[in-house]
Design a protein around this motif. Structure first.
Motif, mmCIF file in Angstrom:
data_model
loop_
_atom_site.group_PDB
_atom_site.id
_atom_site.type_symbol
_atom_site.label_atom_id
_atom_site.label_comp_id
_atom_site.label_asym_id
_atom_site.label_seq_id
_atom_site.Cartn_x
_atom_site.Cartn_y
_atom_site.Cartn_z
ATOM 1 N N VAL A 31 11.220 -65.337 8.328
ATOM 2 C CA VAL A 31 10.308 -65.270 9.467
ATOM 3 C C VAL A 31 11.085 -65.085 10.508
ATOM 4 O O VAL A 31 12.293 -65.379 10.558
ATOM 5 C CB VAL A 31 9.953 -66.965 8.739
ATOM 6 C CG1 VAL A 31 9.215 -67.614 9.997
ATOM 7 C CG2 VAL A 31 9.404 -67.107 7.575
ATOM 8 N N PRO A 32 10.066 -65.108 11.784
ATOM 9 C CA PRO A 32 10.589 -64.481 13.385
ATOM 10 C C PRO A 32 11.225 -66.042 13.658
ATOM 11 O O PRO A 32 10.831 -67.058 13.836
ATOM 12 C CB PRO A 32 9.524 -64.376 14.086
ATOM 13 C CG PRO A 32 8.438 -64.914 12.796
ATOM 14 C CD PRO A 32 8.739 -64.734 11.388
ATOM 15 N N ALA A 33 11.658 -66.218 14.778
ATOM 16 C CA ALA A 33 12.761 -66.893 15.321
ATOM 17 C C ALA A 33 11.436 -67.769 16.151
ATOM 18 O O ALA A 33 10.954 -67.060 16.641
ATOM 19 C CB ALA A 33 13.703 -66.713 16.064
ATOM 20 N N ALA A 34 11.280 -68.805 15.744
ATOM 21 C CA ALA A 34 9.931 -70.132 17.074
ATOM 22 C C ALA A 34 10.434 -70.187 17.552
ATOM 23 O O ALA A 34 11.862 -70.472 18.754
ATOM 24 C CB ALA A 34 10.015 -71.125 16.208
ATOM 25 N N GLY A 35 9.710 -69.406 19.074
ATOM 26 C CA GLY A 35 9.657 -69.665 20.909
ATOM 27 C C GLY A 35 8.455 -69.856 21.375
ATOM 28 O O GLY A 35 7.414 -69.015 20.521
ATOM 29 N N GLY A 36 8.334 -70.376 22.115
ATOM 30 C CA GLY A 36 7.489 -70.402 23.510
ATOM 31 C C GLY A 36 5.970 -71.291 22.288
ATOM 32 O O GLY A 36 4.885 -71.212 22.334
ATOM 33 N N ARG A 37 6.640 -72.151 22.016
ATOM 34 C CA ARG A 37 6.029 -73.064 21.018
ATOM 35 C C ARG A 37 4.512 -74.138 22.125
ATOM 36 O O ARG A 37 4.168 -73.626 21.716
ATOM 37 C CB ARG A 37 6.826 -73.889 20.747
ATOM 38 C CG ARG A 37 7.102 -73.375 18.701
ATOM 39 C CD ARG A 37 7.437 -74.641 18.124
ATOM 40 N NE ARG A 37 8.501 -74.479 16.981
ATOM 41 C CZ ARG A 37 8.280 -75.088 16.777
ATOM 42 N NH1 ARG A 37 9.055 -76.336 16.419
ATOM 43 N NH2 ARG A 37 8.690 -74.421 14.068
ATOM 44 N N GLY A 38 5.369 -74.342 23.350
ATOM 45 C CA GLY A 38 4.615 -74.625 24.425
ATOM 46 C C GLY A 38 3.767 -74.012 24.671
ATOM 47 O O GLY A 38 2.395 -74.279 25.206
ATOM 48 N N TRP A 39 3.347 -72.814 25.158
ATOM 49 C CA TRP A 39 1.996 -71.156 24.899
ATOM 50 C C TRP A 39 1.517 -71.391 24.123
ATOM 51 O O TRP A 39 0.136 -71.106 24.295
ATOM 52 C CB TRP A 39 2.786 -70.744 25.168
ATOM 53 C CG TRP A 39 3.491 -70.112 26.534
ATOM 54 C CD1 TRP A 39 5.007 -70.111 26.864
ATOM 55 C CD2 TRP A 39 3.148 -70.293 28.251
ATOM 56 N NE1 TRP A 39 5.613 -69.801 28.293
ATOM 57 C CE2 TRP A 39 3.696 -69.996 29.029
ATOM 58 C CE3 TRP A 39 1.041 -70.249 28.428
ATOM 59 C CZ2 TRP A 39 3.671 -70.240 30.568
ATOM 60 C CZ3 TRP A 39 0.894 -70.416 29.960
ATOM 61 C CH2 TRP A 39 2.558 -70.056 30.600
ATOM 62 N N ARG A 41 0.819 -73.921 21.917
ATOM 63 C CA ARG A 41 0.453 -75.754 21.663
ATOM 64 C C ARG A 41 -0.301 -75.261 23.002
ATOM 65 O O ARG A 41 -2.589 -75.487 22.577
ATOM 66 C CB ARG A 41 1.516 -76.663 22.088
ATOM 67 C CG ARG A 41 0.371 -77.793 22.086
ATOM 68 C CD ARG A 41 1.494 -78.934 21.641
ATOM 69 N NE ARG A 41 2.162 -78.396 20.405
ATOM 70 C CZ ARG A 41 3.635 -79.267 20.370
ATOM 71 N NH1 ARG A 41 4.519 -79.507 21.368
ATOM 72 N NH2 ARG A 41 3.785 -79.109 18.791
ATOM 73 N N MET A 42 -0.584 -74.528 24.501
ATOM 74 C CA MET A 42 -1.585 -75.075 25.353
ATOM 75 C C MET A 42 -2.864 -73.648 25.532
ATOM 76 O O MET A 42 -3.602 -74.347 25.009
ATOM 77 C CB MET A 42 -0.832 -74.336 26.825
ATOM 78 C CG MET A 42 -1.640 -74.556 27.564
ATOM 79 S SD MET A 42 -2.482 -75.752 27.831
ATOM 80 C CE MET A 42 -0.996 -76.897 28.646
ATOM 81 N N LEU A 43 -2.196 -72.621 24.282
ATOM 82 C CA LEU A 43 -3.399 -71.183 23.725
ATOM 83 C C LEU A 43 -3.946 -72.572 23.122
ATOM 84 O O LEU A 43 -5.165 -71.979 23.423
ATOM 85 C CB LEU A 43 -3.021 -70.265 24.151
ATOM 86 C CG LEU A 43 -2.503 -69.885 24.993
ATOM 87 C CD1 LEU A 43 -1.652 -68.652 24.291
ATOM 88 C CD2 LEU A 43 -3.066 -68.973 25.987
ATOM 89 N N LEU A 46 -6.236 -75.369 25.057
ATOM 90 C CA LEU A 46 -6.916 -75.620 26.818
ATOM 91 C C LEU A 46 -8.898 -74.937 25.413
ATOM 92 O O LEU A 46 -9.497 -75.811 26.672
ATOM 93 C CB LEU A 46 -6.800 -74.042 27.084
ATOM 94 C CG LEU A 46 -7.290 -73.144 28.436
ATOM 95 C CD1 LEU A 46 -7.752 -74.786 29.595
ATOM 96 C CD2 LEU A 46 -6.278 -72.241 29.181
ATOM 97 N N PRO A 47 -8.441 -73.736 24.606
ATOM 98 C CA PRO A 47 -10.816 -73.649 24.598
ATOM 99 C C PRO A 47 -10.927 -74.739 24.273
ATOM 100 O O PRO A 47 -12.299 -75.178 24.019
ATOM 101 C CB PRO A 47 -10.041 -72.796 23.457
ATOM 102 C CG PRO A 47 -8.645 -71.911 23.098
ATOM 103 C CD PRO A 47 -8.124 -73.202 23.994
ATOM 104 N N MET A 48 -10.193 -75.401 22.903
ATOM 105 C CA MET A 48 -10.593 -77.112 22.764
ATOM 106 C C MET A 48 -11.143 -78.347 23.566
ATOM 107 O O MET A 48 -12.590 -78.630 23.454
ATOM 108 C CB MET A 48 -10.269 -77.934 21.764
ATOM 109 C CG MET A 48 -9.102 -76.849 20.706
ATOM 110 S SD MET A 48 -8.709 -77.661 19.240
ATOM 111 C CE MET A 48 -7.425 -77.795 19.546
ATOM 112 N N ALA A 49 -10.073 -77.699 24.811
ATOM 113 C CA ALA A 49 -10.707 -78.432 25.857
ATOM 114 C C ALA A 49 -12.035 -78.257 26.889
ATOM 115 O O ALA A 49 -12.956 -79.273 27.278
ATOM 116 C CB ALA A 49 -9.549 -79.051 26.948
ATOM 117 N N ALA A 50 -12.033 -77.083 26.687
ATOM 118 C CA ALA A 50 -13.064 -76.300 27.705
ATOM 119 C C ALA A 50 -14.340 -76.765 26.826
ATOM 120 O O ALA A 50 -15.041 -77.306 27.364
ATOM 121 C CB ALA A 50 -12.691 -75.035 28.305
ATOM 122 N N GLY A 51 -14.326 -76.887 25.543
ATOM 123 C CA GLY A 51 -15.777 -77.096 24.741
ATOM 124 C C GLY A 51 -15.721 -78.238 24.932
ATOM 125 O O GLY A 51 -17.111 -78.825 25.203
#
Length: 81
Positions: A31-39, A41-43, A46-51
């Motif tokens: 399993v790759p190291a967890a990184g960029g969780r904020g991005w 989560r935002m990605l 964002l589509p759910m909020a726009a919808g």
């Protein structure tokens, strides 16, 4: 009247022999190291909020598309425009 059709089939072939001995498997990938969780989560948000916003705008418009329904909800009466 209905008729009954009898179909004769040949017997089944015998099953192939089962493998014997030890079965070697490759290990699962790491399993790759967890990184960029904020991005991520935002990605995802964002589509759910726009919808949701688009659906709210579509549902809020009246049939003529002239006055949004939120003007009635905010002021208590339809706007005169």
């Amino acid at each position: 009247m209905s008729s009954l059709v009898v179909v004769k089939r040949p017997p089944r072939r015998p099953a192939p022999p089962l493998p014997t001995g030890e079965v070697l498997l490759d290990p699962p990938p790491e399993v790759p190291a967890a990184g960029g969780r904020g991005w991520t989560r935002m990605l995802m948000i964002l589509p759910m909020a726009a919808g949701a916003a688009a659906m709210g705008l579509m549902m809020g418009m009246q049939r003529g598309g002239v006055r949004p329904m939120w003007s009635v909800a905010c002021t208590g009466s339809p706007s005169s425009a």
